[in-house]
Design a protein around this motif. Structure first.
Motif, PDB file in Angstrom:
ATOM      1  N   ASP A   1       0.688  -1.087   0.249  1.00 62.37           N
ATOM      2  CA  ASP A   1      -0.025  -0.020   0.180  1.00 62.37           C
ATOM      3  C   ASP A   1       0.831   1.256  -0.010  1.00 62.37           C
ATOM      4  N   ILE A   2       1.897   1.256  -0.907  1.00 61.91           N
ATOM      5  CA  ILE A   2       2.917   2.493  -0.953  1.00 61.91           C
ATOM      6  C   ILE A   2       2.540   3.154  -2.406  1.00 61.91           C
ATOM      7  N   LYS A   3       2.538   4.257  -2.452  1.00 60.81           N
ATOM      8  CA  LYS A   3       2.178   5.055  -3.816  1.00 60.81           C
ATOM      9  C   LYS A   3       3.568   5.200  -4.375  1.00 60.81           C
ATOM     10  N   VAL A   4       3.748   4.879  -5.525  1.00 66.70           N
ATOM     11  CA  VAL A   4       5.034   5.033  -6.411  1.00 66.70           C
ATOM     12  C   VAL A   4       4.518   5.766  -7.683  1.00 66.70           C
ATOM     13  N   SER A   5       5.472   6.828  -8.107  1.00 62.07           N
ATOM     14  CA  SER A   5       5.590   7.405  -9.085  1.00 62.07           C
ATOM     15  C   SER A   5       6.717   7.439  -9.946  1.00 62.07           C
TER      16      SER A   5
ATOM     17  N   GLU B   1       5.036   7.124   0.317  1.00 61.54           N
ATOM     18  CA  GLU B   1       5.139   7.387  -1.011  1.00 61.54           C
ATOM     19  C   GLU B   1       6.537   7.362  -1.411  1.00 61.54           C
ATOM     20  N   ILE B   2       6.752   6.789  -2.747  1.00 57.75           N
ATOM     21  CA  ILE B   2       7.999   6.549  -3.311  1.00 57.75           C
ATOM     22  C   ILE B   2       8.128   7.221  -4.715  1.00 57.75           C
ATOM     23  N   LYS B   3       8.990   8.040  -4.880  1.00 54.92           N
ATOM     24  CA  LYS B   3       9.250   8.708  -6.134  1.00 54.92           C
ATOM     25  C   LYS B   3      10.420   8.213  -6.983  1.00 54.92           C
ATOM     26  N   ILE B   4      10.547   7.653  -8.344  1.00 53.48           N
ATOM     27  CA  ILE B   4      11.501   7.329  -8.998  1.00 53.48           C
ATOM     28  C   ILE B   4      11.747   8.230 -10.040  1.00 53.48           C
TER      29      ILE B   4
ATOM     30  N   LYS C   1      14.128  -1.106  -2.162  1.00 56.38           N
ATOM     31  CA  LYS C   1      13.706  -2.029  -1.113  1.00 56.38           C
ATOM     32  C   LYS C   1      13.829  -1.404   0.217  1.00 56.38           C
ATOM     33  N   ASN C   2      15.107  -0.501   0.429  1.00 58.24           N
ATOM     34  CA  ASN C   2      15.361   0.233   1.697  1.00 58.24           C
ATOM     35  C   ASN C   2      14.157   1.327   1.732  1.00 58.24           C
ATOM     36  N   ALA C   3      13.833   1.867   0.629  1.00 59.36           N
ATOM     37  CA  ALA C   3      13.014   3.162   0.710  1.00 59.36           C
ATOM     38  C   ALA C   3      11.425   2.374   1.394  1.00 59.36           C
ATOM     39  N   MET C   4      10.973   1.331   0.706  1.00 57.50           N
ATOM     40  CA  MET C   4       9.760   0.647   1.008  1.00 57.50           C
ATOM     41  C   MET C   4       9.843   0.367   2.540  1.00 57.50           C
ATOM     42  N   GLU C   5      11.071  -0.077   3.028  1.00 55.08           N
ATOM     43  CA  GLU C   5      11.192  -0.459   4.602  1.00 55.08           C
ATOM     44  C   GLU C   5      11.025   0.667   5.472  1.00 55.08           C
ATOM     45  N   ALA C   6      11.571   2.034   4.674  1.00 51.86           N
ATOM     46  CA  ALA C   6      11.510   3.199   5.526  1.00 51.86           C
ATOM     47  C   ALA C   6       9.918   3.843   5.643  1.00 51.86           C
TER      48      ALA C   6
ATOM     49  N   LYS D   1      18.343  -0.864  10.598  1.00 51.82           N
ATOM     50  CA  LYS D   1      17.258  -1.534  10.745  1.00 51.82           C
ATOM     51  C   LYS D   1      17.568  -2.911  11.802  1.00 51.82           C
ATOM     52  N   ALA D   2      16.612  -3.167  12.613  1.00 58.18           N
ATOM     53  CA  ALA D   2      16.711  -4.202  13.470  1.00 58.18           C
ATOM     54  C   ALA D   2      17.276  -5.398  13.103  1.00 58.18           C
TER      55      ALA D   2
END
Length: 281
Positions: free
Chosen positions: A155-159, A198-201, A185-190, A239-240
């Motif tokens: 459920d992360i918005k990506v553009s 939200e993630i923008k590439i 992957k790190n961005a999704m975990e953040a 990260k843990a």
């Protein structure tokens, strides 16, 4: 006349944005009354020398690390395979639900160890890049489906915002995909626990420095100044259950491509990892 000599080593950035290391040799010329009446400055470009010296040091470290890695893998892989095999056997054969649950837990934990070993080997024994002229935009487009799928599940918005100017770069397509996926992957975990994640590439052409860049932005928690400095250092992670090797491999790969990774992070804004790669021409 008396002459006073000075030696200096400095780093400068040229008008084209390239970093240069210079060795300055300064001769001050004094007259008979000890007044400085002039100076002679000789500058020698030692950028290549320093680069080759650092490469040699890094190579020596990696040789030692590779030898150590081979020993570690030999000692761990065999018992790990046995543990994983028996845990899977128990999981599928045992009728006791509790035992099957324990076996599944063992299976998951051994997989974590296995992934760590694989990352460690990749870091210790990096394969040389297979360099070809490729389009950065095409690389990002080829990854769109897998990124869309993974962000949709979480459920992360990506553009995506690709540069209209797409100059060819010289890179290993598979290694570059590995870098981008690792950073995504790190961005999704953040951002996974955030509301409105939200993630923008995006890609961009930098005319002045003749580089293409890909930026992976996330609106998660900002990094501290100390964390930014330590990112890319082996075994440093926030990260843990992280190992810190993933980003180390990314930095190593991009360095082999004569590129660089920069980080911009601001509280209330988010974090961007920007990968710069030189254009082919």
């Amino acid at each position: 006349n008396k002459r006073i000599q000075e030696l200096h080593e400095v780093s400068i950035t040229t008008l084209k944005g390239k970093k240069k290391d210079l060795f300055f040799h300064i001769d001050y010329i004094n007259n008979l009354t000890e007044e400085k009446i002039g100076a002679i400055i000789l500058a020698t470009d030692i950028t290549l020398f320093k680069k080759e010296s650092l490469k040699m040091q890094q190579k020596e470290k990696l040789i030692a690390l590779g030898q150590m890695a081979a020993g570690i893998v030999h000692e761990i892989k065999n018992p790990l395979t046995a543990i994983k095999g028996f845990s899977q056997l128990i999981k599928y054969k045992d009728q006791d639900e509790k035992m099957r649950e324990y076996a599944a837990m063992i299976d998951r934990e051994t997989e974590i160890i296995n992934n760590f070993i694989s990352d460690f080997l990749t870091f210790a024994r990096p394969s040389p890049p297979d360099l070809k002229q490729i389009s950065l935009n095409k690389i990002v487009k080829s990854m769109k489906l897998i990124i869309d799928t993974n962000t949709f599940i979480r459920d992360i918005k990506v553009s995506f915002d690709l540069s209209p100017v797409d100059k060819l770069i010289v890179a290993d397509a598979n290694q570059l995909r590995q870098v981008i996926l690792n950073i995504v992957k790190n961005a999704m975990e953040a951002v996974v626990d955030n509301e409105g994640s939200e993630i923008k590439i995006s890609t961009k052409y930098h005319r002045r420095t003749k580089e293409m860049s890909v930026t992976i932005y996330n609106n998660g928690k900002a990094m501290t100044a100390e964390e930014k400095l330590m990112v890319g250092t082996p075994f440093f992670t926030t990260k843990a259950k992280g190992t810190g090797l993933g980003l180390s491999i990314c930095f190593q790969i991009i360095k082999e491509h004569n590129g660089r990774i920069e980080i911009e992070s601001e509280e209330g804004v988010g974090t961007s990892f920007i990968v710069y790669l030189p254009c082919a021409t």
